[in-house]
Write an enzyme that holds these catalytic residues in place. Sequence first.
Site, PDB file in Angstrom:
ATOM      1  N   TYR A 246      62.782  60.902  37.205  1.00  0.00           N
ATOM      2  CA  TYR A 246      61.889  59.746  37.261  1.00  0.00           C
ATOM      3  C   TYR A 246      60.522  60.319  36.908  1.00  0.00           C
ATOM      4  O   TYR A 246      60.302  61.509  37.033  1.00  0.00           O
ATOM      5  CB  TYR A 246      61.799  59.167  38.674  1.00  0.00           C
ATOM      6  CG  TYR A 246      63.103  58.929  39.365  1.00  0.00           C
ATOM      7  CD1 TYR A 246      63.793  57.738  39.165  1.00  0.00           C
ATOM      8  CD2 TYR A 246      63.633  59.859  40.254  1.00  0.00           C
ATOM      9  CE1 TYR A 246      64.988  57.494  39.821  1.00  0.00           C
ATOM     10  CE2 TYR A 246      64.828  59.616  40.911  1.00  0.00           C
ATOM     11  CZ  TYR A 246      65.490  58.438  40.686  1.00  0.00           C
ATOM     12  OH  TYR A 246      66.661  58.194  41.329  1.00  0.00           O
TER      13      TYR A 246
ATOM     14  N   ARG B   1      68.571  46.713  48.516  1.00  0.00           N
ATOM     15  CA  ARG B   1      70.026  46.731  48.762  1.00  0.00           C
ATOM     16  C   ARG B   1      70.258  46.193  50.169  1.00  0.00           C
ATOM     17  O   ARG B   1      70.035  46.889  51.151  1.00  0.00           O
ATOM     18  CB  ARG B   1      70.580  48.150  48.625  1.00  0.00           C
ATOM     19  CG  ARG B   1      70.579  48.696  47.197  1.00  0.00           C
ATOM     20  CD  ARG B   1      69.355  49.480  46.933  1.00  0.00           C
ATOM     21  NE  ARG B   1      69.137  49.861  45.550  1.00  0.00           N
ATOM     22  CZ  ARG B   1      69.267  51.100  45.104  1.00  0.00           C
ATOM     23  NH1 ARG B   1      69.671  52.054  45.899  1.00  0.00           N
ATOM     24  NH2 ARG B   1      68.978  51.371  43.866  1.00  0.00           N
TER      25      ARG B   1
ATOM     26  N   LYS C  91      67.109  55.667  30.286  1.00  0.00           N
ATOM     27  CA  LYS C  91      68.168  54.998  31.041  1.00  0.00           C
ATOM     28  C   LYS C  91      67.588  53.820  31.828  1.00  0.00           C
ATOM     29  O   LYS C  91      66.702  54.015  32.668  1.00  0.00           O
ATOM     30  CB  LYS C  91      68.828  55.983  32.006  1.00  0.00           C
ATOM     31  CG  LYS C  91      69.874  55.355  32.904  1.00  0.00           C
ATOM     32  CD  LYS C  91      70.646  56.412  33.666  1.00  0.00           C
ATOM     33  CE  LYS C  91      71.540  55.791  34.704  1.00  0.00           C
ATOM     34  NZ  LYS C  91      70.804  55.261  35.860  1.00  0.00           N
TER      35      LYS C  91
ATOM     36  N   HIS D 161      71.234  49.883  36.459  1.00  0.00           N
ATOM     37  CA  HIS D 161      71.319  50.765  37.624  1.00  0.00           C
ATOM     38  C   HIS D 161      72.507  50.343  38.508  1.00  0.00           C
ATOM     39  O   HIS D 161      72.419  50.339  39.741  1.00  0.00           O
ATOM     40  CB  HIS D 161      70.009  50.698  38.421  1.00  0.00           C
ATOM     41  CG  HIS D 161      69.610  51.978  39.082  1.00  0.00           C
ATOM     42  ND1 HIS D 161      68.575  52.749  38.666  1.00  0.00           N
ATOM     43  CD2 HIS D 161      70.122  52.629  40.157  1.00  0.00           C
ATOM     44  CE1 HIS D 161      68.434  53.812  39.448  1.00  0.00           C
ATOM     45  NE2 HIS D 161      69.378  53.762  40.363  1.00  0.00           N
TER      46      HIS D 161
ATOM     47  N   GLY E  18      79.906  48.880  35.193  1.00  0.00           N
ATOM     48  CA  GLY E  18      81.144  48.109  35.232  1.00  0.00           C
ATOM     49  C   GLY E  18      82.346  48.751  34.566  1.00  0.00           C
ATOM     50  O   GLY E  18      83.411  48.147  34.498  1.00  0.00           O
TER      51      GLY E  18
ATOM     52  N   GLN F 123      68.496  64.255  35.180  1.00  0.00           N
ATOM     53  CA  GLN F 123      67.832  62.944  35.266  1.00  0.00           C
ATOM     54  C   GLN F 123      66.510  63.093  36.000  1.00  0.00           C
ATOM     55  O   GLN F 123      66.429  63.746  37.039  1.00  0.00           O
ATOM     56  CB  GLN F 123      68.758  61.961  35.992  1.00  0.00           C
ATOM     57  CG  GLN F 123      68.151  60.602  36.275  1.00  0.00           C
ATOM     58  CD  GLN F 123      67.423  60.556  37.621  1.00  0.00           C
ATOM     59  OE1 GLN F 123      67.716  61.360  38.495  1.00  0.00           O
ATOM     60  NE2 GLN F 123      66.476  59.647  37.762  1.00  0.00           N
TER      61      GLN F 123
HETATM   62  C1  GLV Z   1      69.311  55.671  43.460  1.00  0.00           C
HETATM   63  O1  GLV Z   1      68.873  55.754  42.330  1.00  0.00           O
HETATM   64  C2  GLV Z   1      70.176  54.623  43.910  1.00  0.00           C
HETATM   65  O2  GLV Z   1      70.555  53.761  43.106  1.00  0.00           O
HETATM   66  O3  GLV Z   1      70.506  54.597  45.103  1.00  0.00           O
END
Ligand code: GLV
Length: 415
Positions: A154, A189, A278, A302, A335, A152
């Site tokens: 980026y 997050r 993706k 993601h 999921g 993968q």
């Molecule tokens: C990295 O791609 C993450 O989702 O923490």
Amino acid sequence: MGMIETVRSVVRLKPIVLDPVERRLAKAADVSDLRRMAKRRLPAGVFDYIDGGAEDERSLERNVAAFERIEFKPRVLRDVSKVDTTATILGQPRPLPLVLSPTGFTRIADPQGELAVARAAARRGLPYSLSTMGTRSIEDVAAVSDGPKWFQVYTWKDRGLVKDLLDRAAATGYEAILLTIDTAVLGRRERDVRRGYTLPPKVGLDTIIDGIVHPQWTLDFLRNEPITFASVATNNSASDGSSAVSLSAYMNSQFDAALSWRDVEWLQSVWDGPIVLKGVQTVADAKLAVEAGVEAIALSNHGGRQLDGAPSIIELVEPVAQEVGGQIEILCDGGIRRGSDIVKALALGATGAMIGRAYLYALGAAGERGVDHVLDFLADGVERTMALSGAQQLSDITRDLVTWRATPASESVGD
Ligand code: GLV
């Protein structure tokens, strides 16, 4: 008396299992059990990094919850004495329509990290995707796995670095590239924000306290070599991830927010094999992916870690398949917790499904054997679901095998 005799003849003491991992896994009937075990074993910040999503975690929840709305229309009296789960993924036959998604920092869940997951995937002949943010290098993973491997990437600002990673992946037998396209910037997050969580985990007062509560993890963490972005670190990049930084600071410094379809062309010019995009989240972008001529798309938000409020992935499969099915392979990532979820995805038009958290929970719960356990669980689940719904092979899993319920059963009463 006769009754006591009868009872005695059927009561058997269960054999005592001494191996603690085996004992634990014997009780892990599903992914939610593995999640609970991982939660007990991992420090809270580590668990939350794996388990959490962006902002209000609505996309994360919906990714999982939307599967509840899909009901089977099982066919019976069809000879299912032999069920064949063989799939074709990126044109290759695979034993199951399943791919292991790339996950960053896998060594925070278990000291073996990506090596454990790659070995378990190879034992089953399933593609394992190594992340650029992986904590084992391209070469180290290739050395332990002769199974199918994807890498993968980026499109980082430093294209020279990306090109170098691609060359190394090609030289060590990786068969495909996943380009992550949903990370123009990093999602917020908020569990990590609240904890002031850094990657790699920093040892502060709170982590020391957490460490006392999770002694095995702490011992492993301190005993093993420092966690770095192993593939990038060997490139002598200034930001190899070896010093603790907040993930968002690190990734935002590397990500190229100017990423566009031209970069997909660039990737095609430097990589010979198949490319999977993706992070496609709309029918419109799925069509552009077909125009761009890539081999596959992975519908993904993601794992609900980027744009909160992005569509749940399983709800996207059917409209995308109606538009581009047959022109491009369609993977879906988000999921998947059971074999029946994989069958549902296929019925709606997916070529295969991908898992991330499901194997991370397993890894956190019981290391490499946990990953074996969850892969067995998913494989059995696909086979059993096919048998119970009258499908002998994947081509029997057609749209008329499932229907959408109007509302989830849990919401149909009350309010
Ligand atoms: C990295 O791609 C993450 O989702 O923490």
